[in-house]
Design an enzyme around this catalytic site. Structure first.
Site, short mmCIF file in Angstrom:
data_model
loop_
_atom_site.label_atom_id
_atom_site.label_comp_id
_atom_site.label_asym_id
_atom_site.label_seq_id
_atom_site.Cartn_x
_atom_site.Cartn_y
_atom_site.Cartn_z
N CYS A 60 -14.97 -3.40 -2.08
CA CYS A 60 -13.73 -3.64 -1.36
C CYS A 60 -13.03 -4.87 -2.37
CB CYS A 60 -13.63 -4.13 0.03
SG CYS A 60 -14.11 -5.85 0.18
N ARG A 105 0.82 -1.12 -0.12
CA ARG A 105 -0.04 0.13 0.07
C ARG A 105 0.79 1.27 0.05
NH1 ARG A 105 -4.35 -0.24 4.51
NH2 ARG A 105 -5.13 -1.92 3.27
N CYS A 149 -16.66 -9.38 3.54
CA CYS A 149 -16.69 -9.54 4.97
C CYS A 149 -17.13 -8.40 5.88
CB CYS A 149 -15.38 -10.19 5.68
SG CYS A 149 -14.28 -8.85 5.97
N LYS A 197 -6.95 6.37 12.24
CA LYS A 197 -7.35 6.85 10.65
C LYS A 197 -7.92 8.41 10.99
CE LYS A 197 -8.39 2.57 8.57
NZ LYS A 197 -9.44 1.82 7.85
N CYS A 212 -14.08 -2.41 4.68
CA CYS A 212 -13.04 -1.71 3.88
C CYS A 212 -13.82 -0.83 2.92
CB CYS A 212 -12.23 -2.68 3.25
SG CYS A 212 -11.45 -3.42 4.56
N ARG A 239 -2.47 6.20 10.05
CA ARG A 239 -2.24 5.96 8.42
C ARG A 239 -2.32 7.28 7.55
NH1 ARG A 239 -4.75 0.45 7.87
NH2 ARG A 239 -3.88 -0.67 9.59
N LYS A 261 -5.08 0.22 14.32
CA LYS A 261 -4.70 1.31 13.42
C LYS A 261 -5.58 2.35 13.76
CE LYS A 261 -6.97 -1.64 10.41
NZ LYS A 261 -7.81 -2.19 9.67
N CYS A 285 -7.88 -11.00 -0.32
CA CYS A 285 -7.86 -10.56 1.01
C CYS A 285 -8.07 -12.00 1.72
CB CYS A 285 -9.03 -9.69 0.93
SG CYS A 285 -9.24 -9.49 2.85
FE1 SRM Z 1 -9.46 -2.41 5.28
C1 SRM Z 1 -8.39 -5.18 6.87
C2 SRM Z 1 -8.22 -3.65 2.31
C3 SRM Z 1 -10.18 0.65 3.91
C4 SRM Z 1 -11.51 -1.75 8.02
N1 SRM Z 1 -8.29 -4.15 4.72
C5 SRM Z 1 -7.77 -5.09 5.50
C6 SRM Z 1 -6.84 -5.97 4.66
C7 SRM Z 1 -5.53 -5.42 4.91
C8 SRM Z 1 -7.05 -7.60 5.11
C9 SRM Z 1 -6.20 -7.91 6.19
O1 SRM Z 1 -6.04 -7.63 7.22
O2 SRM Z 1 -5.74 -9.38 5.84
C10 SRM Z 1 -7.43 -5.88 3.33
C11 SRM Z 1 -6.36 -6.07 2.28
C12 SRM Z 1 -7.42 -6.57 0.80
C13 SRM Z 1 -6.53 -6.74 -0.11
O3 SRM Z 1 -6.19 -7.79 -0.75
O4 SRM Z 1 -5.95 -5.65 -0.81
C14 SRM Z 1 -8.16 -4.49 3.45
N2 SRM Z 1 -9.06 -1.56 3.20
C15 SRM Z 1 -8.69 -2.54 2.24
C16 SRM Z 1 -8.91 -1.47 1.06
C17 SRM Z 1 -7.98 -1.69 -0.15
C18 SRM Z 1 -10.30 -1.63 0.54
C19 SRM Z 1 -10.49 -1.29 -0.81
O5 SRM Z 1 -11.09 -1.92 -1.79
O6 SRM Z 1 -10.20 0.06 -1.14
C20 SRM Z 1 -8.82 -0.05 1.60
C21 SRM Z 1 -7.52 0.26 1.80
C22 SRM Z 1 -7.46 1.90 2.32
C23 SRM Z 1 -6.11 2.55 2.53
O7 SRM Z 1 -5.78 3.03 1.44
O8 SRM Z 1 -5.48 2.83 3.63
C24 SRM Z 1 -9.37 -0.43 3.29
N3 SRM Z 1 -10.60 -0.66 5.97
C25 SRM Z 1 -10.73 0.27 5.10
C26 SRM Z 1 -11.77 1.07 5.60
C27 SRM Z 1 -12.49 2.35 4.97
C28 SRM Z 1 -12.11 3.42 5.67
O9 SRM Z 1 -11.26 3.53 6.47
O10 SRM Z 1 -12.55 4.47 5.36
C29 SRM Z 1 -12.22 0.14 6.67
C30 SRM Z 1 -13.34 0.83 7.78
C31 SRM Z 1 -13.18 1.93 8.60
C32 SRM Z 1 -12.53 1.46 9.87
O11 SRM Z 1 -11.19 1.35 9.89
O12 SRM Z 1 -13.22 0.82 10.72
C33 SRM Z 1 -11.36 -0.91 6.94
N4 SRM Z 1 -9.87 -3.38 6.92
C34 SRM Z 1 -10.66 -2.83 8.12
C35 SRM Z 1 -10.70 -3.82 8.87
C36 SRM Z 1 -11.52 -3.77 10.44
C37 SRM Z 1 -10.89 -2.86 11.46
C38 SRM Z 1 -11.68 -2.81 12.68
O13 SRM Z 1 -11.00 -2.18 13.41
O14 SRM Z 1 -12.56 -2.98 12.76
C39 SRM Z 1 -9.61 -4.81 8.70
C40 SRM Z 1 -9.22 -5.92 9.42
C41 SRM Z 1 -8.58 -5.56 10.70
O15 SRM Z 1 -7.76 -4.78 10.70
O16 SRM Z 1 -8.43 -6.65 11.56
C42 SRM Z 1 -9.04 -4.38 7.46
FE1 SF4 Z 2 -11.07 -8.02 2.71
FE2 SF4 Z 2 -13.20 -7.89 4.50
FE3 SF4 Z 2 -11.68 -5.64 4.01
FE4 SF4 Z 2 -13.33 -6.77 2.09
S1 SF4 Z 2 -14.10 -5.76 3.83
S2 SF4 Z 2 -10.98 -6.00 1.76
S3 SF4 Z 2 -13.21 -8.73 2.46
S4 SF4 Z 2 -11.20 -7.32 5.07
#
Ligand code: SRM
Ligand code: SF4
Length: 557
Positions: free
Chosen positions: A432, A78, A477, A213, A481, A147, A211, A438
């Site tokens: 996502c 990233r 899931c 944000k 994201c 981040r 994390k 993922c």
């Molecule tokens: Fe996310 C984890 C992709 C925005 C909440 N996110 C992941 C991981 C790294 C999976 C993992 O932990 O193994 C995903 C990688 C997938 C892949 O193959 O690329 C992933 N998140 C993404 C992206 C690429 C989605 C997209 O299609 O655009 C976004 C990258 C953002 C960036 O550039 O930094 C992305 N993730 C978000 C958002 C949206 C936002 O922040 O506005 C969220 C929801 C807001 C939040 O943080 O609550 C989000 N991602 C999560 C979570 C749940 C975190 C939590 O505390 O509840 C995880 C899982 C975790 O952290 O354990 C996660």
């Molecule tokens: Fe992966 Fe779930 Fe985030 Fe989609 S929402 S990128 S399935 S961790």
């Protein structure tokens, strides 16, 4: 659910961070091990702070198991770009890295970053070096730190937007980890010995519990979905001047199926600050989360739980105590939408901005739609910049009047100029990544939503709603994201081919949607949504959004 106390057992991640020697672990040597394509567990965790995740190709999982091969390990990288801005030279560098070392695509994320997928371990260091050579970085794009800082991506829409972008860049820079580990491991910089206080004065040895944000939103556009951020700053403008920000804290989208102690939460507004207070306030908020966030149970470690468990009044008191003054009351503002405005828009600097629809943020070449090549050609002639939006789209920014036609001709030649026949539904979709990279996905998202929308479009067109901007979001899931709980129509993957359907988020992102039905397959989704879409077409009030309609009709409560 209590927050962590000294008597409780710290989560294993806490010990791992503490023992990592400020994010070094044994990464340097394990990167050199060519017997396996993977990293040891501890290094895999520490790697996140450096901006990369170990993954494997889930499409090949079964086949490789049958052949008694280890999973096809690969890495996601990233790239941070505060507010999502990159120069044409940087675009070209990223384009080349995606071709040379990744799966040939670039992913524009929901937080205005770039992602590469499918990078093998042997190419990880070279890729990160190439990213740094382009003056971008991957540091702290993942991991328990602040981040990439989001910001409304069109800074020349108004003078305040330009200023807001500068603040986003300052915040992004200020809260970077200070450890030298990144530079030693990836860029072969000299190893330095320092004391703890010198190394990480803010984050200390254990970094943050989870994390973190930050986002800056500029009303009336909430395209960064500020209510989903741990810490948000909403620009307050008076007489065309940025006079300060309303501060919001405690947003987050993630949840775990079957665990009701986890949930998405919208941020609360806690008061108004002037621009001079921006960094000190952000720092104190982060310190509070550092000191009080749950370090025992990572499922409850985000600031949203710190606030939910202790109360917002406690949080504001603690913040004011640390600041030594009282926050001023919030100032009025209005958000009208969390979507993007497509096409050409003229900035106050007389330059042009073209917001290009990039379905689910995936930049690749397909038959008759050669997006990657088009953007490369544009980058070769473009004198402005590229700006990622929080909705996974791209703005070709700061185009001179005399260059507009050339840019447009390239977009047309490659079949990627915005398709005006797209429905408002497709134009307002987010999915996502999910499968095949993922590791947490239960179901498809990015690879499935476009075809589902094609089927939903038949219904949308049947009832004359072609132009209606209805936000639709899908995640594989419940981590959220793609901010699926902020879609007027939201889908969360439950198992392959089955989704929970949520309805009724607001169109400006200040209300979550509500679970409507569970475990639907495609036929059920279409069957259930058709009557609701029909009644929306026939019974909506003037200007009523889909999300508001389903609430008024009590389809969801
Ligand atoms: Fe996310 C984890 C992709 C925005 C909440 N996110 C992941 C991981 C790294 C999976 C993992 O932990 O193994 C995903 C990688 C997938 C892949 O193959 O690329 C992933 N998140 C993404 C992206 C690429 C989605 C997209 O299609 O655009 C976004 C990258 C953002 C960036 O550039 O930094 C992305 N993730 C978000 C958002 C949206 C936002 O922040 O506005 C969220 C929801 C807001 C939040 O943080 O609550 C989000 N991602 C999560 C979570 C749940 C975190 C939590 O505390 O509840 C995880 C899982 C975790 O952290 O354990 C996660
Ligand atoms: Fe992966 Fe779930 Fe985030 Fe989609 S929402 S990128 S399935 S961790």
């Amino acid at each position: 659910m209590a927050n962590s106390t000294q008597n409780e057992k710290l989560s294993s991640d806490e010990l791992l961070k503490e023992e990592s020697n400020y994010l070094r672990g044994t990464l340097e040597s394990s990167l050199k091990n060519d017997i396996t394509g993977s990293l040891p567990f501890e290094d895999m965790k520490i790697l996140k702070f450096h901006g990369s995740y170990q993954q494997h190709d889930r499409d090949l999982e079964k086949e490789r198991r049958k052949q008694k091969l280890e999973p096809l390990y690969q890495f996601m990288i990233r790239v941070r770009a505060a507010g999502g801005v990159a120069t044409p030279a940087q675009w070209l560098a990223l384009d080349k890295i995606s071709t040379d070392f990744a799966d040939g695509t670039l992913k524009l994320t929901t937080r205005q970053s770039f992602q590469f997928h499918g990078i093998f371990k042997k190419n990880l260091k070279t890729s990160i070096q190439a990213i740094n050579a382009s003056l971008l970085s991957t540091i702290a794009t993942c991991g328990d730190v602040n981040r990439n800082v989001m910001c409304n991506p069109n800074p020349f829409k108004s003078a305040v937007a330009e200023e807001a972008y500068d603040y986003a860049a300052q915040l992004s820079e200020y809260f970077l980890p200070k450890s030298n580990a990144y530079y030693e491991i990836w860029l072969d910089k000299e190893k330095v010995k320092t004391t703890q206080e010198e190394v990480e004065p803010l984050y200390k040895k254990r970094y943050l519990p989870r994390k973190f944000k930050i986002g800056i939103a500029i009303p009336p556009n909430n395209d960064i979905d500020i209510y989903a951020s741990d810490l948000g700053f909403t620009v307050i403008e008076e007489d065309g001047k940025l006079v300060g920000f309303n501060v919001s804290v405690g947003g987050g989208m993630g949840a775990t199926f079957g665990d009701e102690s986890t949930y998405p939460r919208l941020a609360d507004y806690i008061g108004f600050i002037t621009p001079e207070e921006l960094i000190p306030v952000a720092e104190k908020v982060i310190e509070i989360q550092r000191d009080f966030g749950n370090r025992v149970d990572r499922k409850h470690a985000r600031i949203k739980y710190t606030i939910a468990h202790r109360g917002i009044d406690w949080f504001v008191d603690e913040l004011q105590k640390r600041l030594g003054y009282t926050l001023a009351p919030n100032k009025p503002f209005i958000f009208t939408t969390n979507g993007d405005l497509y096409g050409w828009l003229k900035g106050i600097n007389n330059r042009w901005f073209y917001t290009l629809f990039v379905e689910n943020g995936r930049v690749r070449d397909a038959e008759n739609y050669t997006l990657k090549t088009a953007l490369r050609e544009i980058a070769q002639v473009h004198t402005g910049d590229f700006r990622l939006t929080g909705n996974q789209n791209l703005i070709i920014g700061n185009v001179k009047e005399e260059d507009k036609a050339e840019i447009e001709a390239i977009l047309i030649k490659h079949g990627v100029i915005n398709d005006t026949s797209h429905t408002g539904l497709r134009r307002n979709a987010i999915a996502c990544v999910a499968l095949n990279t993922c590791g947490l996905a239960f179901a498809e998202a990015e690879r499935y939503l476009p075809s589902l929308i094609t089927k939903l479009d038949v219904i949308i067109r049947k009832y004359g709603l072609d132009e209606e901007a209805i936000t639709i979001r899908m995640t594989g899931c419940p981590n959220g994201c793609g901010r699926s709980r902020l879609g007027e129509i939201g889908f969360i993957g439950k198992s392959p081919g089955r989704y929970n359907l949520y309805l009724g988020a607001s169109h400006n992102g200040d209300r979550l949607n509500t679970l409507y039905l569970e475990q639907l397959d495609e036929a059920q989704i279409l069957k259930e949504l058709e009557p609701i879409i029909k009644s929306y077409a026939e019974e909506r009030k003037e200007g009523e959004t889909f999300g508001d309609f389903v609430h008024r009709k009590e389809i969801v409560q």
